[in-house]
Design a protein around this motif. Structure first.
Motif, PDB file in Angstrom:
ATOM      1  N   CYS A  43      -6.311 -20.460  -4.996  1.00  0.00           N
ATOM      2  CA  CYS A  43      -7.638 -19.962  -4.608  1.00  0.00           C
ATOM      3  C   CYS A  43      -8.757 -20.772  -5.261  1.00  0.00           C
ATOM      4  O   CYS A  43      -8.603 -21.308  -6.358  1.00  0.00           O
ATOM      5  CB  CYS A  43      -7.790 -18.494  -5.031  1.00  0.00           C
ATOM      6  SG  CYS A  43      -6.617 -17.357  -4.280  1.00  0.00           S
ATOM      7  N   ASP A  44      -9.887 -20.777  -4.591  1.00  0.00           N
ATOM      8  CA  ASP A  44     -11.125 -21.329  -5.138  1.00  0.00           C
ATOM      9  C   ASP A  44     -11.622 -20.389  -6.243  1.00  0.00           C
ATOM     10  O   ASP A  44     -11.710 -19.180  -6.040  1.00  0.00           O
ATOM     11  CB  ASP A  44     -12.161 -21.446  -4.016  1.00  0.00           C
ATOM     12  CG  ASP A  44     -13.508 -21.903  -4.530  1.00  0.00           C
ATOM     13  OD1 ASP A  44     -14.340 -21.032  -4.851  1.00  0.00           O
ATOM     14  OD2 ASP A  44     -13.727 -23.119  -4.616  1.00  0.00           O
ATOM     15  N   ALA A 103      -3.706 -11.706  -9.124  1.00  0.00           N
ATOM     16  CA  ALA A 103      -3.235 -12.557 -10.227  1.00  0.00           C
ATOM     17  C   ALA A 103      -4.085 -13.827 -10.326  1.00  0.00           C
ATOM     18  O   ALA A 103      -4.424 -14.280 -11.427  1.00  0.00           O
ATOM     19  CB  ALA A 103      -1.765 -12.910 -10.004  1.00  0.00           C
ATOM     20  N   ALA A 104      -4.445 -14.391  -9.168  1.00  0.00           N
ATOM     21  CA  ALA A 104      -5.301 -15.586  -9.169  1.00  0.00           C
ATOM     22  C   ALA A 104      -6.691 -15.258  -9.712  1.00  0.00           C
ATOM     23  O   ALA A 104      -7.291 -16.055 -10.455  1.00  0.00           O
ATOM     24  CB  ALA A 104      -5.405 -16.154  -7.752  1.00  0.00           C
ATOM     25  N   ARG A 105      -7.209 -14.092  -9.359  1.00  0.00           N
ATOM     26  CA  ARG A 105      -8.537 -13.690  -9.857  1.00  0.00           C
ATOM     27  C   ARG A 105      -8.501 -13.527 -11.376  1.00  0.00           C
ATOM     28  O   ARG A 105      -9.446 -13.904 -12.073  1.00  0.00           O
ATOM     29  CB  ARG A 105      -8.959 -12.382  -9.170  1.00  0.00           C
ATOM     30  CG  ARG A 105     -10.402 -11.978  -9.437  1.00  0.00           C
ATOM     31  CD  ARG A 105     -10.760 -10.701  -8.698  1.00  0.00           C
ATOM     32  NE  ARG A 105     -12.116 -10.270  -9.007  1.00  0.00           N
ATOM     33  CZ  ARG A 105     -12.536  -9.009  -8.977  1.00  0.00           C
ATOM     34  NH1 ARG A 105     -11.685  -8.038  -8.622  1.00  0.00           N
ATOM     35  NH2 ARG A 105     -13.775  -8.698  -9.269  1.00  0.00           N
ATOM     36  N   GLN A 106      -7.387 -12.987 -11.890  1.00  0.00           N
ATOM     37  CA  GLN A 106      -7.244 -12.865 -13.343  1.00  0.00           C
ATOM     38  C   GLN A 106      -7.222 -14.249 -13.990  1.00  0.00           C
ATOM     39  O   GLN A 106      -7.834 -14.470 -15.042  1.00  0.00           O
ATOM     40  CB  GLN A 106      -5.974 -12.096 -13.682  1.00  0.00           C
ATOM     41  CG  GLN A 106      -5.828 -11.819 -15.178  1.00  0.00           C
ATOM     42  CD  GLN A 106      -4.434 -11.380 -15.544  1.00  0.00           C
ATOM     43  OE1 GLN A 106      -3.481 -12.145 -15.425  1.00  0.00           O
ATOM     44  NE2 GLN A 106      -4.299 -10.130 -15.980  1.00  0.00           N
ATOM     45  N   ALA A 107      -6.517 -15.201 -13.346  1.00  0.00           N
ATOM     46  CA  ALA A 107      -6.467 -16.569 -13.871  1.00  0.00           C
ATOM     47  C   ALA A 107      -7.870 -17.190 -13.898  1.00  0.00           C
ATOM     48  O   ALA A 107      -8.249 -17.864 -14.871  1.00  0.00           O
ATOM     49  CB  ALA A 107      -5.523 -17.419 -13.023  1.00  0.00           C
ATOM     50  N   MET A 159     -16.568 -26.699  -9.085  1.00  0.00           N
ATOM     51  CA  MET A 159     -15.581 -25.864  -8.390  1.00  0.00           C
ATOM     52  C   MET A 159     -14.181 -26.205  -8.886  1.00  0.00           C
ATOM     53  O   MET A 159     -13.822 -27.370  -8.983  1.00  0.00           O
ATOM     54  CB  MET A 159     -15.639 -26.091  -6.878  1.00  0.00           C
ATOM     55  CG  MET A 159     -14.721 -25.169  -6.086  1.00  0.00           C
ATOM     56  SD  MET A 159     -14.767 -25.505  -4.308  1.00  0.00           S
ATOM     57  CE  MET A 159     -13.766 -26.981  -4.209  1.00  0.00           C
ATOM     58  N   GLY A 160     -13.398 -25.158  -9.230  1.00  0.00           N
ATOM     59  CA  GLY A 160     -12.033 -25.374  -9.658  1.00  0.00           C
ATOM     60  C   GLY A 160     -11.074 -24.594  -8.771  1.00  0.00           C
ATOM     61  O   GLY A 160     -11.499 -23.870  -7.866  1.00  0.00           O
ATOM     62  N   ILE A 161      -9.797 -24.762  -9.020  1.00  0.00           N
ATOM     63  CA  ILE A 161      -8.805 -23.973  -8.287  1.00  0.00           C
ATOM     64  C   ILE A 161      -7.820 -23.348  -9.259  1.00  0.00           C
ATOM     65  O   ILE A 161      -7.491 -23.916 -10.303  1.00  0.00           O
ATOM     66  CB  ILE A 161      -8.062 -24.809  -7.207  1.00  0.00           C
ATOM     67  CG1 ILE A 161      -7.373 -26.029  -7.819  1.00  0.00           C
ATOM     68  CG2 ILE A 161      -8.995 -25.209  -6.090  1.00  0.00           C
ATOM     69  CD1 ILE A 161      -6.477 -26.762  -6.818  1.00  0.00           C
ATOM     70  N   VAL A 162      -7.382 -22.151  -8.913  1.00  0.00           N
ATOM     71  CA  VAL A 162      -6.426 -21.401  -9.727  1.00  0.00           C
ATOM     72  C   VAL A 162      -5.330 -20.884  -8.806  1.00  0.00           C
ATOM     73  O   VAL A 162      -5.487 -20.846  -7.583  1.00  0.00           O
ATOM     74  CB  VAL A 162      -7.106 -20.212 -10.441  1.00  0.00           C
ATOM     75  CG1 VAL A 162      -8.061 -20.699 -11.513  1.00  0.00           C
ATOM     76  CG2 VAL A 162      -7.818 -19.300  -9.446  1.00  0.00           C
ATOM     77  N   GLY A 209     -12.814 -17.125  -4.349  1.00  0.00           N
ATOM     78  CA  GLY A 209     -11.540 -16.451  -4.097  1.00  0.00           C
ATOM     79  C   GLY A 209     -10.889 -16.853  -2.792  1.00  0.00           C
ATOM     80  O   GLY A 209      -9.819 -16.331  -2.450  1.00  0.00           O
ATOM     81  N   ALA A 210     -11.502 -17.758  -2.039  1.00  0.00           N
ATOM     82  CA  ALA A 210     -10.914 -18.184  -0.762  1.00  0.00           C
ATOM     83  C   ALA A 210      -9.528 -18.779  -1.002  1.00  0.00           C
ATOM     84  O   ALA A 210      -9.347 -19.585  -1.916  1.00  0.00           O
ATOM     85  CB  ALA A 210     -11.808 -19.219  -0.089  1.00  0.00           C
ATOM     86  N   VAL A 211      -8.560 -18.331  -0.186  1.00  0.00           N
ATOM     87  CA  VAL A 211      -7.192 -18.849  -0.311  1.00  0.00           C
ATOM     88  C   VAL A 211      -7.130 -20.221   0.347  1.00  0.00           C
ATOM     89  O   VAL A 211      -7.387 -20.372   1.541  1.00  0.00           O
ATOM     90  CB  VAL A 211      -6.182 -17.887   0.334  1.00  0.00           C
ATOM     91  CG1 VAL A 211      -4.772 -18.478   0.290  1.00  0.00           C
ATOM     92  CG2 VAL A 211      -6.204 -16.525  -0.368  1.00  0.00           C
ATOM     93  N   LEU A 212      -6.774 -21.230  -0.444  1.00  0.00           N
ATOM     94  CA  LEU A 212      -6.759 -22.615   0.029  1.00  0.00           C
ATOM     95  C   LEU A 212      -5.382 -23.026   0.538  1.00  0.00           C
ATOM     96  O   LEU A 212      -5.263 -23.764   1.503  1.00  0.00           O
ATOM     97  CB  LEU A 212      -7.195 -23.551  -1.104  1.00  0.00           C
ATOM     98  CG  LEU A 212      -8.539 -23.217  -1.758  1.00  0.00           C
ATOM     99  CD1 LEU A 212      -8.803 -24.141  -2.939  1.00  0.00           C
ATOM    100  CD2 LEU A 212      -9.677 -23.323  -0.736  1.00  0.00           C
ATOM    101  N   ARG A 213      -4.336 -22.565  -0.127  1.00  0.00           N
ATOM    102  CA  ARG A 213      -2.970 -22.828   0.324  1.00  0.00           C
ATOM    103  C   ARG A 213      -2.053 -21.780  -0.299  1.00  0.00           C
ATOM    104  O   ARG A 213      -2.431 -21.091  -1.246  1.00  0.00           O
ATOM    105  CB  ARG A 213      -2.528 -24.255  -0.032  1.00  0.00           C
ATOM    106  CG  ARG A 213      -2.797 -24.703  -1.452  1.00  0.00           C
ATOM    107  CD  ARG A 213      -2.470 -26.194  -1.629  1.00  0.00           C
ATOM    108  NE  ARG A 213      -2.501 -26.587  -3.028  1.00  0.00           N
ATOM    109  CZ  ARG A 213      -3.507 -27.186  -3.639  1.00  0.00           C
ATOM    110  NH1 ARG A 213      -4.611 -27.469  -2.955  1.00  0.00           N
ATOM    111  NH2 ARG A 213      -3.447 -27.530  -4.915  1.00  0.00           N
ATOM    112  N   GLN A 214      -0.848 -21.675   0.242  1.00  0.00           N
ATOM    113  CA  GLN A 214       0.079 -20.665  -0.273  1.00  0.00           C
ATOM    114  C   GLN A 214       1.524 -21.093  -0.087  1.00  0.00           C
ATOM    115  O   GLN A 214       1.839 -21.930   0.749  1.00  0.00           O
ATOM    116  CB  GLN A 214      -0.169 -19.311   0.380  1.00  0.00           C
ATOM    117  CG  GLN A 214      -0.296 -19.299   1.875  1.00  0.00           C
ATOM    118  CD  GLN A 214      -0.874 -17.971   2.361  1.00  0.00           C
ATOM    119  OE1 GLN A 214      -0.393 -16.907   1.999  1.00  0.00           O
ATOM    120  NE2 GLN A 214      -1.897 -18.020   3.184  1.00  0.00           N
ATOM    121  N   GLY A 215       2.384 -20.494  -0.900  1.00  0.00           N
ATOM    122  CA  GLY A 215       3.813 -20.761  -0.834  1.00  0.00           C
ATOM    123  C   GLY A 215       4.593 -19.465  -0.904  1.00  0.00           C
ATOM    124  O   GLY A 215       4.087 -18.441  -1.378  1.00  0.00           O
TER     125      GLY A 215
END
Length: 484
Positions: free
Chosen positions: A19-20, A423-427, A1-4, A24-30
């Motif tokens: 996100c995971d 954008a995270a999904r693209q990453a 498991m990675g994070i992007v 795609g679960a959002v783990l944290r945000q700014g």
């Protein structure tokens, strides 16, 4: 498991989600607002120093938000042109959004190429005030010294990716961002450098268009940066829309877009042929009047807000006792009636009640958007589900009428940062391809948006009768103006 991470640089703020990679679960945000920029007196209202985007990005990423992140995707506001000199310095502030002063430049360009049809054939869209090609013509006419110094043309997300990578020699973009410039053709997948020269007065370097799953590069710290894309394309990717899906956005004006396997060339110019973030296409049709028609009606009726207008409309019945509002308050693009005004038809003694006018406003707005959907359907675009976006999508008067008027299942996603998630999904896609765990033709499958699902059900026939009532008034008032 990675994070992007996915970052969305919107007109007023930067949002970052981490996100995971698998779910795609959002783990944290700014989040951070862009710094307020004082007008310099000589610039346009939409002039922005791109450094403001970097400053808010740094603030949003504070507190170790990006710790452990393996890849970043960038989404940014569409129609933000960053002109650079040969050394990579900004020639002038970035030109963002639309500006009425650029409308003359748009008309100039349309004439210079031989009309609207010529532009539709060339790049799949007709120049508008917000597009890069129009801003180039405006700069050439209004700021010839800046135009002469311009050597490189980037969009907002291209510039941010380039900055994150340490300003390398190679500059990249993606199909989605390129398709909104007015000098890249979605149908051929190539630039029209002659249109840049026509607008700017000389050639300029354009970023390399890389594939949806390609990486733009890796930072000195080893962080992979994906291709990036425009906000519209990122939001569609974050929502997870695919073939058979359309998105209706309810802002002051309205827009309808759908996923389609090929670029659509529309001689009338009603369809803007954009590319998406997956290798498919996003034909878009816009209306000038959506929520502004509701706000105008609320003011006329003296109700305090749109929630109250919705409550009032729910006291009426479908068809508003024969009252029909053609909501062309600012003129209209779909159909192309730039100089017309709105029309209120069907006034009878029994229909002259506030609740019927409120209902007619909601039905008129939704029927105008249904007209835009029909433009796409008329060109073979399949529409099985309609994703309804915007704050007014939550109103009961919208939710009760939209499925039957659109003739499709309506999905109302819960509010979320879909552009940043896209954008995270693209990453995650670019990361997976680089590691050999994902196919460059198939993006990662993430959890779908949490949403309400509304079916037309037994109301379909009633809705189609209301729609026909609207179409009859439109045809009587503006015969032949609408040809989907």
């Amino acid at each position: 498991m990675g994070i992007v991470a996915g970052l969305d640089s919107a007109p007023d703020f930067t949002r970052i989600v981490v996100c995971d990679t698998d779910t795609g679960a959002v783990l944290r945000q700014g989040y951070a607002q862009h710094p307020v920029q004082a007008p310099d007196g000589g610039g346009r209202p939409s002039d922005v120093d791109p450094q403001a985007w970097l400053l808010s990005l740094g603030e949003a990423a504070g507190g170790g938000l990006l710790e452990g992140v393996q890849a970043i995707g960038v989404s940014a506001q569409a129609n933000a042109l960053v002109p650079l000199d040969p050394q990579g310095n900004t020639v002038r502030p970035a030109m963002t959004g639309g500006d009425k002063r650029a409308q003359v430049a748009a008309a100039d360009l349309i004439d210079a190429l031989g009309g609207r049809e010529a532009w539709a054939q060339a790049v799949g869209c007709v120049p508008q005030a917000a597009q890069s090609v129009t801003k180039l013509r405006w700069m050439a006419r209004s700021e010839p010294e800046n135009a002469a110094r311009t050597a490189v043309l980037l969009q907002a997300h291209d510039w941010l990716v380039w900055q994150l990578l340490g300003r390398p020699v190679r500059r990249t973009t993606d199909r989605g961002g390129a398709s909104g410039t007015g000098y890249w053709a979605a149908a051929t997948g190539g630039y029209r450098a002659d249109l840049v020269e026509m607008a700017l007065g000389h050639q300029a370097m354009l970023p390399e268009v890389i594939g949806p799953a390609d990486a733009a590069g890796t930072t000195p710290e080893g962080l992979l940066i994906s291709a990036g894309t425009g906000e519209t394309m990122a939001a569609a990717f974050g929502l997870g829309i695919g073939l058979g899906d359309a998105v209706v956005s309810l802002g002051a004006s309205g827009s309808v877009m759908a996923v389609h396997p090929e670029a659509l060339v529309d001689q009338s110019g009603m369809i803007t042929s954009l590319a998406d973030a997956t290798g498919m296409h996003l034909p878009v049709v816009t209306t000038l009047n959506a929520v502004r028609a509701l706000r105008g009606t609320a003011e006329l009726l003296g109700v305090p807000d749109l929630e109250s207008l919705s409550d009032l409309a729910m006291k009426s019945t479908p068809g508003a006792h024969g009252l029909v509002l053609l909501p062309y308050l600012e003129g209209e693009r779909t159909p192309n009636l730039p100089h017309t005004a709105g029309t209120l038809a069907g006034l009878r003694r029994e229909s002259m009640k506030p609740e019927h006018l409120a209902r007619a406003a909601f039905e008129g707005m939704l029927c105008g958007l249904a007209d835009a959907l029909d433009v796409l359907r008329g060109r073979g675009v399949e529409v099985r589900r309609v994703f309804l976006l915007g704050q007014t999508a939550e109103l009961p008067a919208v939710q009760s009428a939209a499925p039957a008027l659109f003739g499709a299942q309506v999905i109302v996603p819960q509010p979320a940062d879909y552009a940043a998630i896209g954008a995270a999904r693209q990453a995650a896609w670019a990361l997976g391809v680089s590691q050999g765990t994902l196919d460059p033709r198939n993006p990662p499958v993430w959890q779908g948006a949490v949403a309400q699902v509304l079916d037309p059900g037994e109301d379909l026939a009633v809705g189609q009768a209301v729609r026909q009532q609207y179409v009859s008034v439109r045809e009587q008032t503006h015969p032949g103006a609408f040809r989907p």
